[in-house]
Design a protein around this motif. Sequence first.
Motif, PDB file in Angstrom:
ATOM      1  N   TYR A 169       6.762   5.532 -12.172  1.00 46.19           N
ATOM      2  CA  TYR A 169       5.398   5.354 -12.651  1.00 46.19           C
ATOM      3  C   TYR A 169       4.963   6.542 -13.492  1.00 46.19           C
ATOM      4  CZ  TYR A 169       5.053   1.631  -9.179  1.00 46.19           C
ATOM      5  OH  TYR A 169       5.262   0.493  -8.452  1.00 46.19           O
TER       6      TYR A 169
ATOM      7  N   LEU B 251       1.798   1.227  -3.988  1.00 46.32           N
ATOM      8  CA  LEU B 251       2.641   0.752  -5.078  1.00 46.32           C
ATOM      9  C   LEU B 251       3.996   0.304  -4.539  1.00 46.32           C
ATOM     10  CD1 LEU B 251       1.952   3.648  -7.620  1.00 46.32           C
ATOM     11  CD2 LEU B 251       0.927   1.374  -7.650  1.00 46.32           C
ATOM     12  N   ASP B 252       4.641  -0.582  -5.297  1.00 42.90           N
ATOM     13  CA  ASP B 252       6.011  -0.965  -4.977  1.00 42.90           C
ATOM     14  C   ASP B 252       6.959   0.133  -5.446  1.00 42.90           C
ATOM     15  OD1 ASP B 252       5.223  -3.415  -3.910  1.00 42.90           O
ATOM     16  OD2 ASP B 252       5.257  -4.383  -5.897  1.00 42.90           O
TER      17      ASP B 252
ATOM     18  N   ARG C 160      -7.056   0.421 -11.482  1.00 38.14           N
ATOM     19  CA  ARG C 160      -6.842  -0.181 -10.174  1.00 38.14           C
ATOM     20  C   ARG C 160      -7.687   0.559  -9.144  1.00 38.14           C
ATOM     21  NH1 ARG C 160      -0.826  -0.203  -9.849  1.00 38.14           N
ATOM     22  NH2 ARG C 160      -1.065  -0.213 -12.123  1.00 38.14           N
TER      23      ARG C 160
ATOM     24  N   THR D 121       2.864   5.087  -1.289  1.00 33.57           N
ATOM     25  CA  THR D 121       1.608   5.459  -1.951  1.00 33.57           C
ATOM     26  C   THR D 121       1.842   6.565  -2.950  1.00 33.57           C
ATOM     27  OG1 THR D 121       1.027   7.064  -0.234  1.00 33.57           O
ATOM     28  CG2 THR D 121       0.170   4.828   0.030  1.00 33.57           C
TER      29      THR D 121
ATOM     30  N   PRO E 148       5.530  -0.550 -13.192  1.00 37.96           N
ATOM     31  CA  PRO E 148       6.747   0.085 -12.661  1.00 37.96           C
ATOM     32  C   PRO E 148       7.994  -0.267 -13.460  1.00 37.96           C
ATOM     33  CG  PRO E 148       6.127  -1.791 -11.307  1.00 37.96           C
ATOM     34  CD  PRO E 148       5.019  -1.597 -12.307  1.00 37.96           C
TER      35      PRO E 148
END
Length: 813
Positions: free
Chosen positions: A709, A704-705, A672, A777, A803
Amino acid sequence: MHKSQFEPPRPMGVRKPSLAATLLDRAFIVVFAAGFFLLTTRLGAPSAGDGLDPSWTVVLAWAFENKLRWGQDIVFTYGPLGFLHPIASYFPAAYGEFVAGQVIVGLLGAFVAAQFFGLLNWAERLLLVVVAYLQIVVLCADPLWIIIFSYSLFTTQRLCETAASPVRLGSLIVATAVYAAITTAIKVSLFPLALLWWAGATLMLAVRRRVGLAGLSLAGFPLATLAVWLVAGQTLSDLPRHLQLSFNISAEYGHAMSAFAPLLTEVYGLALLGTIGVLLLMQLWRSRTSLSAAITVLFFGAATFLAWRAGYTRADGHTMAFSCVVSGLAVAIAAFPKQRSAALYAVCAVLALAGVPMLVTAWNPTGILTPRQLVDIAPAHVRSVARQLRNLAPTVQNFEQSLEADRKRLDLPQTRQVVGTSTIDLVGWQQGVLLLNRLNYRPRPIFQSYAAYSPVLARVNEAHFTGPMAPQFVLLPFSQIDTHYPTSEDPLTFLALLRGYQPAHVEGGYLLLKRTAGDIPAFAAIDAVSFRSSTLGTWVDVPAAESGTVLSLRARPSALGRAFAFLVREPSWRLEVQLDNSETHTFRIVRTAAEAGFLLDPFVNSLDDYARLFIGDPLPRVRRFRLIPQSDVLSALYQHDFSYATAAMALPTSNTIVSAAVIASLFPGFDRRPAISNGQTAVIVEDGRPALFVHSPGRLAFELDAGRYHLDAEIGIRNEALSAAGCTGSDGVVFEVAASTGSPGSSVRQPHNPFADPALKGPHPLRADIVLPQAGTLSLTVQPGASPTCDWAYVRNLRISAPQAPSAPPATH
């Protein structure tokens, strides 16, 4: 005046040559013509590949075959027959016309040279043969064309003075007129010399009261020029604009492309120029009672000066073209006097052979070329051309093999798949790549970026990209010539790309851009009242802004500099920029192109930077600039006051949608794109694989949600740092992965110091489990140790897992 005065000297007591002697002399002339044709004929070069000069030759062949309009679709210093340049690269569709053109031009040139040869005595003939033999390497194209014009005018003068038959004079005039029409349709910058030949020959014939022949000369060249223009598939209405814009490129060439030679080469060239200049002045004085002879001498002076500028404006390999012309003209100067002079012949012979040392150096830069090797070049070339003309099949086969090899080497299969049948251009100079990949090429008029030397030319190209003929795709390499400031070549085209195109792919060192804007407005010219004054060497601050900064410069040489530029060349200008990280970089700037306005800030210095600019990623910012001379020694050639103006320009934002291929090229192995990239970063090759260089302190942040992770990456310190003498005090870096939200335990720190622990040399894994209780983030930072010396870290193959629902924070590491 009696004809015998200009015939080869006869033995005492012999008043008229016998029939056998006359036939033998004519046989020698025919043999010379055949040899001259073979010596001066070239049958092309292999595939263009991605070379600069080879690329423009195949573009001209492609444009000829596709019936593009010169002056409208194509603007260049070469005309619609430019593909007939003797060493043009192989273009299959036009190779038949190319060979036919070489034969026609070669025969016409050999005819004129043979006419000149027939006027010489045996000593002068021998000198001409030796010159042609030794100058074989460069006796083609510009030097040859200049010499042929000169020989034609010299021969016209002598035939006028000896009351030669109308057939002989008429055939010479017609042959040269056709020769001039074709060669000026090949290279437009030859047109002024062709006009001088035309005016000189017509005036000579008129003064000698050869009215019919004067009329033939007066009408011949213009009619031949128009006929060639029409036969080349052009329309008469385009001819004025073609000449205007082509001469604009030629006029600006000296500002943009000048290059100094080593001192010895400069002195050598000046010595040749001075010697031939003195000889021509002597002949002009002796010819003061003969208008025809004076015209010839003045024409030789113009030809010499044109050759000097062609060879010494950009004094690299071009210099040997000047020495070749000097050698060719020296033979004619030896034959100027009505009564031959042994002293003059000796001086001219030395001058004619003086170009050989320069030839040796140019042909073999080491300077180690034995006399035998030099002698063997011409026979080998003659045999090769004769063999090719008998049977072209082996030559075509070799060229096809080189073409296929280049197609494999420069293959862009993914680009072809993305582009399909859509139109495409290449903003740079490697246009051969487009044709090798059989893409639907739609060029801008000045199709090689460096040649948009002036505001007029820059606007012509900009109009193409802001108009209905703009291509759907553009290939953008990082390939400036002569260390130009990266965004200063074809500057308005680059600004148009920034406003209307987005990255679509990266392959083989080319960034593929796709048009996304419906209409791209022209960049507004900076108002004259916005310009401010500064002086060379003075730093000028760049306004700090989120937007980009476009800079326009107006700089001029001094009066002495203008005189030097006319007689020799204009010295180059240097633009020095200082970045927000205190780095300083120096580039060459073309002052006439810079007047149009170019993107100064942000600073781009690689293909990766181009891509980052187009996707809205942060780049180093230019905080100040200054204009400086090429050298302090040459400072008297510059006007020290200059003016400048800046204008703001909106840049692409980070919201730009970016393809996976672009991400992969900028962030090797990443799955990404970082939302934030702070610090000094660049794509490098480490241990044979691409990686992202991140100098400490640096930060990569990913939006990111909420979720849990897992980050997996390869990290390391560059091997170069481990072996550099100045890096002995380094203590490595610290890699840290952390969340912007969450508990204090949501971070991982991993010191990395291969300077102290050799086991850490090379790539090593970095793994971290991080929880984001809410959207935010995830950051990877590279922090310095106690010493920031040689913190040359890199990251590759960074992957962040999908996630999972947030759970308890992971254990502290």
